[in-house]
Design a protein around this motif. Structure first.
Motif, short mmCIF file in Angstrom:
data_model
loop_
_atom_site.label_atom_id
_atom_site.label_comp_id
_atom_site.label_asym_id
_atom_site.label_seq_id
_atom_site.Cartn_x
_atom_site.Cartn_y
_atom_site.Cartn_z
N GLN A 75 -7.61 -7.08 7.30
CA GLN A 75 -9.07 -7.18 7.33
C GLN A 75 -9.74 -6.17 6.40
O GLN A 75 -10.96 -6.08 6.36
N TYR A 76 -8.96 -5.42 5.65
CA TYR A 76 -9.47 -4.44 4.70
C TYR A 76 -10.39 -3.42 5.37
O TYR A 76 -11.50 -3.14 4.91
N VAL A 77 -9.93 -2.89 6.49
CA VAL A 77 -10.69 -1.89 7.23
C VAL A 77 -10.11 -0.51 6.93
O VAL A 77 -8.90 -0.33 6.94
N ARG A 78 -10.97 0.44 6.68
CA ARG A 78 -10.54 1.82 6.43
C ARG A 78 -10.30 2.51 7.76
O ARG A 78 -11.15 2.49 8.64
N VAL A 79 -9.14 3.14 7.91
CA VAL A 79 -8.78 3.83 9.15
C VAL A 79 -8.66 5.32 8.87
O VAL A 79 -8.05 5.73 7.89
#
Length: 90
Positions: A75-79
Motif C-alpha cells: 500500500q506504499y505506507v511509510r512506517v
C-alpha cells in the motif's frame, strides 16, 4: 504500548493487558481475523495516531509484524518504528 494512542489486537490478548491500556482506544476482534486487525492498525495509523498491535506466541509463526509490513509495502505506507519501553522486552 505506553506511547500508543490506539491498541489493536485479538480480544483474548487485549484482556491480558487491559490494566495497562485503560486510557487507550482499543480495537479488538476475534480469532482468525489477523488480516483484518493488521489492516485496521494500518488504517488507524494513516490518520496520524500512534498504534500498537498486540499479539502472542512465536514471532516467526504467530507474529503480526510480517503481515503488517507486507501490507504497508503493497500500500506504499511509510512506517516509523517507535522506541520500545521496558515492558516490550519481557
Amino acid at each position: 504500548m505506553e506511547d500508543a494512542e490506539v491498541i489493536v489486537g485479538y480480544k483474548t490478548y487485549i484482556k491480558l493487558v487491559e490494566d495497562f491500556i485503560k486510557d487507550k482506544e482499543v480495537v479488538q476482534n476475534g480469532m482468525r481475523k489477523e488480516v483484518d486487525r493488521c489492516q485496521d492498525a494500518i488504517d488507524i495509523a494513516k490518520t496520524g495516531k500512534k498504534v500498537a498491535v498486540i499479539s502472542s506466541g512465536d514471532a516467526g509463526i504467530y507474529g503480526m509484524a510480517g503481515l503488517i509490513l507486507e501490507k504497508v509495502t503493497m500500500q506504499y505506507v511509510r512506517v516509523r518504528r517507535s522506541k520500545c519501553s521496558k515492558t516490550c522486552r519481557r
